[in-house]
Design a protein around this motif. Sequence first.
Motif, short mmCIF file in Angstrom:
data_model
loop_
_atom_site.label_atom_id
_atom_site.label_comp_id
_atom_site.label_asym_id
_atom_site.label_seq_id
_atom_site.Cartn_x
_atom_site.Cartn_y
_atom_site.Cartn_z
N UNK A 55 9.68 -29.22 -3.07
CA UNK A 55 9.27 -30.34 -2.22
C UNK A 55 8.08 -29.98 -1.34
N UNK A 56 8.05 -28.75 -0.84
CA UNK A 56 6.92 -28.34 -0.02
C UNK A 56 5.64 -28.22 -0.86
N UNK A 57 5.80 -27.83 -2.13
CA UNK A 57 4.62 -27.79 -3.01
C UNK A 57 4.08 -29.20 -3.25
N UNK A 58 4.99 -30.14 -3.51
CA UNK A 58 4.59 -31.54 -3.68
C UNK A 58 3.95 -32.05 -2.40
N UNK A 102 8.24 -37.05 2.21
CA UNK A 102 8.45 -35.78 1.51
C UNK A 102 8.74 -34.66 2.50
N UNK A 103 8.03 -34.66 3.62
CA UNK A 103 8.26 -33.65 4.65
C UNK A 103 9.66 -33.74 5.22
N UNK A 104 10.11 -34.96 5.50
CA UNK A 104 11.45 -35.15 6.07
C UNK A 104 12.54 -34.74 5.09
N UNK A 105 12.38 -35.10 3.83
CA UNK A 105 13.40 -34.73 2.82
C UNK A 105 13.43 -33.22 2.63
N UNK A 106 12.26 -32.59 2.59
CA UNK A 106 12.21 -31.13 2.45
C UNK A 106 12.91 -30.45 3.63
N UNK A 107 12.66 -30.94 4.84
CA UNK A 107 13.29 -30.35 6.03
C UNK A 107 14.80 -30.59 6.03
N UNK A 108 15.22 -31.76 5.57
CA UNK A 108 16.65 -32.06 5.53
C UNK A 108 17.37 -31.11 4.57
N UNK A 109 16.79 -30.91 3.38
CA UNK A 109 17.39 -29.98 2.42
C UNK A 109 17.32 -28.54 2.93
N UNK A 110 16.18 -28.19 3.51
CA UNK A 110 16.04 -26.84 4.03
C UNK A 110 17.00 -26.52 5.15
N UNK A 111 17.40 -27.54 5.91
CA UNK A 111 18.34 -27.30 7.01
C UNK A 111 19.69 -26.81 6.51
N UNK A 112 20.00 -27.08 5.24
CA UNK A 112 21.24 -26.58 4.67
C UNK A 112 21.27 -25.06 4.59
N UNK A 113 20.10 -24.44 4.59
CA UNK A 113 20.03 -22.98 4.53
C UNK A 113 20.44 -22.33 5.84
N UNK A 114 20.51 -23.12 6.92
CA UNK A 114 20.93 -22.56 8.21
C UNK A 114 22.35 -22.03 8.14
N UNK A 115 23.17 -22.57 7.26
CA UNK A 115 24.55 -22.10 7.12
C UNK A 115 24.59 -20.72 6.46
N UNK A 116 23.50 -20.35 5.81
CA UNK A 116 23.48 -19.07 5.09
C UNK A 116 22.61 -18.03 5.77
N UNK A 117 21.52 -18.47 6.40
CA UNK A 117 20.58 -17.51 6.96
C UNK A 117 20.50 -17.47 8.46
N UNK A 118 20.95 -18.52 9.14
CA UNK A 118 20.91 -18.51 10.59
C UNK A 118 19.75 -19.30 11.15
N UNK A 126 9.41 -24.38 9.97
CA UNK A 126 8.37 -25.03 10.78
C UNK A 126 6.99 -24.48 10.43
N UNK A 127 6.89 -23.18 10.23
CA UNK A 127 5.62 -22.56 9.87
C UNK A 127 5.15 -23.04 8.49
N UNK A 128 6.09 -23.18 7.55
CA UNK A 128 5.75 -23.68 6.22
C UNK A 128 5.16 -25.08 6.29
N UNK A 129 5.79 -25.95 7.07
CA UNK A 129 5.30 -27.32 7.21
C UNK A 129 3.95 -27.33 7.92
N UNK A 130 3.83 -26.53 8.98
CA UNK A 130 2.59 -26.49 9.75
C UNK A 130 1.41 -26.08 8.88
N UNK A 131 1.59 -25.01 8.10
CA UNK A 131 0.47 -24.51 7.32
C UNK A 131 0.20 -25.37 6.09
N UNK A 132 1.18 -26.15 5.65
CA UNK A 132 0.91 -27.12 4.58
C UNK A 132 -0.14 -28.12 5.05
N UNK A 133 -0.11 -28.46 6.34
CA UNK A 133 -1.11 -29.36 6.90
C UNK A 133 -2.40 -28.63 7.26
#
Length: 296
Positions: A55-58, A102-118, A126-133
Amino acid sequence: MDNIHPNSARAWLLAARPKTLAAAATPVLLGCALAQATGGFEWIPALLCLSFALLMQIDANLINDLFDYTKGSDRQDRLGPERACAQGWITTAAMKRGILLTTLVACALGSGLLFYGGPELIAVGAVCVLFAFLYTAGPYPLAYHGWGDLLVILFFGFVPVGCTYYVMCHGWTPEVAIASLSCGLAIDTLLMVNNYRDRKQDARSGKQTLVVRFGAKTGHLLYLGLGISASLLCLFFIHYGHFWAALLPQLYLPLHLLSWKRMVEINHGRALNRILGQTSRNMLLFGILLSVGLIL
Protein backbone atom coordinates in the motif's frame (compact mmCIF):
# COMPACT_ATOMS: atom_id res chain seq x y z
CA MET A 1 -3.71 4.20 -24.34
CA ASP A 2 -7.23 4.76 -25.60
CA ASN A 3 -10.67 4.19 -24.08
CA ILE A 4 -9.64 4.95 -20.51
CA HIS A 5 -12.47 6.80 -18.81
CA PRO A 6 -11.42 9.48 -16.32
CA ASN A 7 -11.28 8.22 -12.72
CA SER A 8 -12.29 4.70 -13.82
CA ALA A 9 -11.11 1.48 -12.18
CA ARG A 10 -8.72 0.90 -15.06
CA ALA A 11 -7.29 4.39 -14.64
CA TRP A 12 -6.62 3.76 -10.95
CA LEU A 13 -5.06 0.38 -11.71
CA LEU A 14 -2.65 1.99 -14.16
CA ALA A 15 -1.88 4.79 -11.69
CA ALA A 16 -1.06 2.23 -9.00
CA ARG A 17 1.62 0.81 -11.34
CA PRO A 18 1.32 -2.84 -10.27
CA LYS A 19 4.58 -3.74 -12.03
CA THR A 20 6.47 -1.81 -9.33
CA LEU A 21 5.02 -3.85 -6.48
CA ALA A 22 7.72 -6.52 -6.69
CA ALA A 23 10.13 -3.91 -5.32
CA ALA A 24 7.91 -3.54 -2.24
CA ALA A 25 7.34 -7.28 -1.75
CA THR A 26 10.98 -8.38 -2.09
CA PRO A 27 12.27 -6.76 1.16
CA VAL A 28 9.37 -8.24 3.13
CA LEU A 29 10.15 -11.65 1.63
CA LEU A 30 13.74 -11.33 2.83
CA GLY A 31 12.65 -10.25 6.31
CA CYS A 32 10.39 -13.28 6.50
CA ALA A 33 13.20 -15.57 5.34
CA LEU A 34 15.50 -14.17 8.03
CA ALA A 35 12.79 -14.78 10.64
CA GLN A 36 12.20 -18.31 9.37
CA ALA A 37 15.93 -19.02 9.57
CA THR A 38 15.85 -18.23 13.29
CA GLY A 39 12.54 -20.00 13.96
CA GLY A 40 10.56 -16.81 14.57
CA PHE A 41 8.37 -16.59 11.46
CA GLU A 42 4.66 -15.80 12.00
CA TRP A 43 2.03 -15.52 9.28
CA ILE A 44 -0.10 -12.65 10.62
CA PRO A 45 2.67 -10.07 11.10
CA ALA A 46 4.18 -11.21 7.79
CA LEU A 47 0.93 -10.48 5.96
CA LEU A 48 0.53 -7.16 7.76
CA CYS A 49 4.06 -6.14 6.77
CA LEU A 50 3.41 -7.15 3.17
CA SER A 51 0.10 -5.27 3.06
CA PHE A 52 1.65 -2.12 4.50
CA ALA A 53 4.60 -2.30 2.08
CA LEU A 54 2.38 -2.78 -0.98
CA LEU A 55 0.00 0.00 0.00
CA MET A 56 2.85 2.40 0.71
CA GLN A 57 4.35 1.60 -2.69
CA ILE A 58 1.01 2.36 -4.35
CA ASP A 59 0.73 5.51 -2.25
CA ALA A 60 4.19 6.65 -3.34
CA ASN A 61 3.29 5.97 -6.97
CA LEU A 62 0.15 8.10 -6.68
CA ILE A 63 2.02 10.89 -4.90
CA ASN A 64 4.76 10.91 -7.54
CA ASP A 65 2.14 10.91 -10.28
CA LEU A 66 0.42 13.96 -8.83
CA PHE A 67 3.45 16.07 -7.89
CA ASP A 68 5.54 15.29 -10.97
CA TYR A 69 2.52 16.46 -12.97
CA THR A 70 2.00 19.66 -10.98
CA LYS A 71 5.74 20.43 -11.22
CA GLY A 72 5.61 20.00 -14.98
CA SER A 73 8.02 17.05 -15.07
CA ASP A 74 5.61 14.72 -16.90
CA ARG A 75 5.70 16.17 -20.40
CA GLN A 76 4.97 14.83 -23.87
CA ASP A 77 8.58 13.67 -24.23
CA ARG A 78 8.30 11.28 -21.27
CA LEU A 79 9.98 7.96 -22.10
CA GLY A 80 8.70 5.89 -19.20
CA PRO A 81 5.23 4.47 -18.58
CA GLU A 82 2.47 7.03 -19.00
CA ARG A 83 1.25 8.82 -15.88
CA ALA A 84 -2.42 9.09 -14.92
CA CYS A 85 -2.64 12.81 -14.13
CA ALA A 86 -0.58 13.86 -17.14
CA GLN A 87 -2.76 11.76 -19.44
CA GLY A 88 -5.99 13.03 -17.90
CA TRP A 89 -7.00 9.58 -16.71
CA ILE A 90 -7.38 10.84 -13.13
CA THR A 91 -8.16 14.41 -12.12
CA THR A 92 -5.90 16.08 -9.58
CA ALA A 93 -8.79 16.38 -7.12
CA ALA A 94 -9.54 12.67 -7.39
CA MET A 95 -5.83 11.84 -7.07
CA LYS A 96 -5.61 13.80 -3.82
CA ARG A 97 -8.58 11.85 -2.44
CA GLY A 98 -7.00 8.58 -3.59
CA ILE A 99 -3.72 9.44 -1.87
CA LEU A 100 -5.54 10.28 1.36
CA LEU A 101 -7.53 7.03 1.29
CA THR A 102 -4.49 4.88 0.48
CA THR A 103 -2.48 6.51 3.26
CA LEU A 104 -5.24 5.95 5.81
CA VAL A 105 -5.75 2.30 4.84
CA ALA A 106 -1.99 1.65 4.94
CA CYS A 107 -1.77 3.21 8.41
CA ALA A 108 -4.79 1.25 9.64
CA LEU A 109 -3.27 -2.05 8.53
CA GLY A 110 0.15 -1.07 9.80
CA SER A 111 -1.27 -0.31 13.23
CA GLY A 112 -1.92 -4.03 13.60
CA LEU A 113 1.83 -4.51 13.85
CA LEU A 114 1.83 -2.65 17.17
CA PHE A 115 0.62 -5.87 18.81
CA TYR A 116 3.80 -7.57 17.63
CA GLY A 117 6.49 -4.91 17.62
CA GLY A 118 5.47 -2.27 20.11
CA PRO A 119 4.81 1.50 19.99
CA GLU A 120 8.22 2.26 18.46
CA LEU A 121 6.74 1.16 15.14
CA ILE A 122 4.53 4.28 15.16
CA ALA A 123 7.62 6.37 14.51
CA VAL A 124 8.75 4.03 11.72
CA GLY A 125 5.35 4.18 10.04
CA ALA A 126 5.21 7.97 10.36
CA VAL A 127 8.64 8.29 8.75
CA CYS A 128 7.57 6.02 5.88
CA VAL A 129 4.51 8.17 5.18
CA LEU A 130 6.46 11.41 5.55
CA PHE A 131 9.17 10.42 3.10
CA ALA A 132 6.63 9.07 0.61
CA PHE A 133 5.53 12.70 0.31
CA LEU A 134 8.95 14.35 0.63
CA TYR A 135 10.27 12.30 -2.29
CA THR A 136 8.53 14.52 -4.87
CA ALA A 137 6.47 17.00 -2.82
CA GLY A 138 7.30 20.07 -0.79
CA PRO A 139 9.74 22.94 -1.31
CA TYR A 140 12.73 20.55 -1.40
CA PRO A 141 11.62 17.38 -3.23
CA LEU A 142 14.33 14.85 -2.42
CA ALA A 143 14.16 13.05 -5.77
CA TYR A 144 14.90 16.34 -7.53
CA HIS A 145 18.09 16.88 -5.51
CA GLY A 146 19.84 13.54 -5.97
CA TRP A 147 18.68 11.79 -2.79
CA GLY A 148 16.59 9.11 -4.51
CA ASP A 149 19.21 6.36 -4.44
CA LEU A 150 19.95 6.77 -0.74
CA LEU A 151 16.23 6.71 0.04
CA VAL A 152 15.78 3.50 -1.96
CA ILE A 153 18.54 1.78 0.02
CA LEU A 154 16.93 2.96 3.25
CA PHE A 155 13.22 2.43 2.50
CA PHE A 156 13.55 -0.65 0.28
CA GLY A 157 16.36 -2.16 2.31
CA PHE A 158 16.93 -1.43 5.96
CA VAL A 159 13.40 -0.31 6.92
CA PRO A 160 11.26 -3.10 5.38
CA VAL A 161 13.74 -5.96 5.80
CA GLY A 162 14.71 -4.94 9.31
CA CYS A 163 11.19 -4.13 10.52
CA THR A 164 9.71 -7.32 9.09
CA TYR A 165 12.32 -9.30 11.00
CA TYR A 166 11.91 -7.13 14.09
CA VAL A 167 8.16 -7.60 14.52
CA MET A 168 8.66 -11.37 14.54
CA CYS A 169 12.01 -11.79 16.31
CA HIS A 170 12.28 -8.53 18.32
CA GLY A 171 15.91 -7.87 17.53
CA TRP A 172 18.57 -7.06 14.97
CA THR A 173 21.48 -9.18 13.79
CA PRO A 174 24.47 -8.75 11.45
CA GLU A 175 22.68 -11.04 8.99
CA VAL A 176 19.74 -8.62 8.93
CA ALA A 177 22.11 -5.74 8.19
CA ILE A 178 23.77 -7.63 5.30
CA ALA A 179 20.44 -8.70 3.81
CA SER A 180 19.02 -5.17 4.16
CA LEU A 181 21.92 -3.49 2.42
CA SER A 182 22.09 -6.14 -0.32
CA CYS A 183 18.36 -5.79 -0.95
CA GLY A 184 18.52 -1.99 -1.08
CA LEU A 185 21.43 -2.05 -3.53
CA ALA A 186 19.69 -4.56 -5.82
CA ILE A 187 16.43 -2.59 -5.85
CA ASP A 188 18.28 0.67 -6.50
CA THR A 189 19.26 -0.73 -9.91
CA LEU A 190 15.61 -0.11 -10.86
CA LEU A 191 15.86 3.57 -10.00
CA MET A 192 19.24 3.84 -11.69
CA VAL A 193 18.02 2.50 -15.04
CA ASN A 194 14.98 4.79 -14.80
CA ASN A 195 17.20 7.80 -14.21
CA TYR A 196 19.60 6.69 -16.94
CA ARG A 197 16.73 6.50 -19.44
CA ASP A 198 15.25 9.85 -18.36
CA ARG A 199 18.50 11.81 -18.01
CA LYS A 200 17.81 14.32 -20.77
CA GLN A 201 14.20 14.91 -19.73
CA ASP A 202 15.21 15.18 -16.06
CA ALA A 203 17.88 17.75 -16.92
CA ARG A 204 15.30 19.90 -18.70
CA SER A 205 12.95 19.58 -15.71
CA GLY A 206 15.64 20.55 -13.21
CA LYS A 207 15.64 17.09 -11.64
CA GLN A 208 19.22 16.64 -10.45
CA THR A 209 19.55 12.87 -10.21
CA LEU A 210 23.02 11.33 -9.89
CA VAL A 211 22.92 10.52 -13.61
CA VAL A 212 22.11 14.14 -14.47
CA ARG A 213 24.80 15.43 -12.11
CA PHE A 214 27.62 13.12 -13.18
CA GLY A 215 26.68 11.97 -16.67
CA ALA A 216 25.50 8.90 -18.56
CA LYS A 217 28.73 6.94 -18.19
CA THR A 218 28.62 7.35 -14.42
CA GLY A 219 24.98 6.25 -14.53
CA HIS A 220 25.60 2.95 -16.24
CA LEU A 221 28.70 2.29 -14.13
CA LEU A 222 26.64 2.90 -10.97
CA TYR A 223 24.03 0.46 -12.30
CA LEU A 224 26.77 -2.12 -12.81
CA GLY A 225 28.32 -1.48 -9.41
CA LEU A 226 25.04 -1.66 -7.50
CA GLY A 227 24.24 -5.15 -8.78
CA ILE A 228 27.78 -6.45 -8.28
CA SER A 229 27.91 -5.03 -4.76
CA ALA A 230 24.55 -6.55 -3.84
CA SER A 231 25.69 -9.96 -5.01
CA LEU A 232 29.20 -9.95 -3.54
CA LEU A 233 27.99 -8.54 -0.22
CA CYS A 234 26.11 -11.79 0.31
CA LEU A 235 29.44 -13.62 0.55
CA PHE A 236 29.68 -12.26 4.09
CA PHE A 237 26.96 -14.77 5.04
CA ILE A 238 29.65 -17.46 4.96
CA HIS A 239 31.08 -15.95 8.14
CA TYR A 240 27.76 -16.59 9.86
CA GLY A 241 27.38 -20.15 8.61
CA HIS A 242 24.88 -19.41 5.82
CA PHE A 243 26.64 -21.07 2.89
CA TRP A 244 23.59 -21.14 0.60
CA ALA A 245 22.73 -17.50 1.35
CA ALA A 246 26.22 -16.62 0.14
CA LEU A 247 26.20 -18.88 -2.91
CA LEU A 248 22.72 -18.68 -4.45
CA PRO A 249 22.61 -14.87 -4.96
CA GLN A 250 25.69 -15.17 -7.17
CA LEU A 251 23.40 -16.68 -9.81
CA TYR A 252 21.88 -13.20 -10.15
CA LEU A 253 25.18 -11.73 -11.29
CA PRO A 254 25.33 -13.07 -14.89
CA LEU A 255 21.81 -11.77 -15.60
CA HIS A 256 22.70 -8.39 -14.14
CA LEU A 257 25.85 -8.18 -16.26
CA LEU A 258 23.90 -9.10 -19.38
CA SER A 259 21.29 -6.40 -18.65
CA TRP A 260 24.05 -3.86 -18.09
CA LYS A 261 25.71 -4.77 -21.40
CA ARG A 262 22.42 -4.32 -23.27
CA MET A 263 21.74 -1.09 -21.38
CA VAL A 264 25.05 0.38 -22.58
CA GLU A 265 24.39 -0.78 -26.15
CA ILE A 266 20.91 0.81 -26.24
CA ASN A 267 22.15 3.97 -24.49
CA HIS A 268 19.01 6.10 -24.80
CA GLY A 269 15.34 6.18 -25.74
CA ARG A 270 12.24 4.14 -25.00
CA ALA A 271 14.06 0.91 -25.84
CA LEU A 272 15.58 1.16 -22.35
CA ASN A 273 12.16 0.20 -20.96
CA ARG A 274 13.13 -3.36 -21.92
CA ILE A 275 16.12 -3.07 -19.59
CA LEU A 276 13.77 -1.79 -16.89
CA GLY A 277 11.73 -4.97 -17.24
CA GLN A 278 14.84 -7.13 -17.15
CA THR A 279 16.13 -5.26 -14.10
CA SER A 280 12.84 -5.83 -12.28
CA ARG A 281 13.06 -9.54 -13.08
CA ASN A 282 16.68 -9.70 -11.93
CA MET A 283 15.89 -7.88 -8.69
CA LEU A 284 13.03 -10.24 -7.87
CA LEU A 285 15.23 -13.25 -8.67
CA PHE A 286 17.90 -11.88 -6.35
CA GLY A 287 15.38 -11.62 -3.52
CA ILE A 288 14.09 -15.14 -4.10
CA LEU A 289 17.58 -16.65 -4.30
CA LEU A 290 18.73 -14.94 -1.12
CA SER A 291 15.52 -15.87 0.70
CA VAL A 292 15.84 -19.53 -0.30
CA GLY A 293 19.50 -19.47 0.73
CA LEU A 294 18.66 -18.06 4.15
CA ILE A 295 15.94 -20.66 4.76
CA LEU A 296 18.19 -23.52 3.65
